[in-house]
Design a protein around this motif. Sequence first.
Motif: not given
Ligand code: DGT
Length: 364
Positions: A10-15, A47-48, A51, A54, A111, A166
């Motif tokens: 899983d990519f970190d804080y992807f977008y 969307a994200t 850290y 956060r 991601d 993470k």
């Molecule tokens: P993490 O915890 O380091 O893996 O952080 P993310 O941001 O990669 O979180 P993840 O794996 O749950 O979600 C991947 C991508 O999906 C994130 O970069 C943006 C999108 N995303 C996640 N949650 C939401 C949301 O509630 N709304 C929208 N529009 N996009 C989201």
Amino acid sequence: METRIVFHIDFDYFYAQCEEIRSPDLRSKPVCVCVFSDRGKDTGAIATANYIARKYGAKSGIPIIFAKKRLEERKDAVFLPVDFDYYIEISEKAMKIMKNSADVFEYVGKDEAYLDVTKRVEGNFEKASHLAQQIKNSIRDEIKLSCSIGISPNKLISKIASDFKKPDGLTVVPPDRIDEFLEPLKIRTIPGIGKKTEERFSEMNLETIQDLKKLDVFSLNKEFGRKSGTYIYNAVRGIDNEPVKEREDRTQYSKIVTLKKDSKEYQFLSVNLIKLCKEVHNVVMKNNRMFKSIGIHFVQSDLSSKSKSRMLRNPTSNLEELEKNADQLLKVALENQTLTIRRLGVKVAELSEVQGQSDITNYF
Ligand code: DGT
Ligand code: CA
Ligand code: CA
């Protein structure tokens, strides 16, 4: 069944990390990637966030105004609009590296992915963690992207493990460590268990996975139905036999046609657009997918491109909804269209699965 070795990556804080890759000076600042709604300045959701952001409580799903409030003291905080096409580009590059290191590669979303590597590491967890480190290094060297990897004998535990540490984590759970890894974790860490289910267990004074082991399968089935009850019963024991299924890393489906004539006439374009929607929809159905983003694309008479897309509130697989949204996008796009249009395209993105694992998630 012989012991498998499965990675969840899983990519970190992807977008937000994609934005940091594009502009490295963002790395020291709080970064929020925003889905602005069309209702005016600062309406919409996060969307994200990276850290740093956060730490101040800015995270996925909260309104942009809240995030701005929470980051008030950080004058250097940055709020950027989503740029899906760019994130997909980065995702595709990273997925390619991962795919080359897998016996079986299952794309899950932009991601994340599962890799079955049993054969190539000969069932050896030590070799597996070396392989994981190599994948992390390649992705970092070639793309400047960090990710977290969970390694275990199945998809369920690997998914939990990738989230355990993470960002930039690597968590290995060999078969003889499954219980000690899972037991202290909060019930909520089991994929598919949401806030509601957690609260129900909390009323029964059950907080950890270890606590849940006190419940027998019959009472769980009675409480949640047979399907979910059995899932929970197995999950807390680290049991999951779902195979890693080969799946191509499609992040979007699209169709584009060259029109019979160059035009900027709504009626003419709309007919073509509806036809394209039907074709895209067929492919989506064949692949058993739902989509959350809908877009249209013009190649104009001077061969320059123009596109518009929108995000739905919920994923759908509905043709009418696709047609309706594409048509609205067309109307908006034509409002100040000066050039005529030569080629017209429709795409859907933000894909998710219709059946399988998502069933359980939908239930809760
Ligand atoms: P993490 O915890 O380091 O893996 O952080 P993310 O941001 O990669 O979180 P993840 O794996 O749950 O979600 C991947 C991508 O999906 C994130 O970069 C943006 C999108 N995303 C996640 N949650 C939401 C949301 O509630 N709304 C929208 N529009 N996009 C989201
Ligand atoms: Ca992620
Ligand atoms: Ca993810």
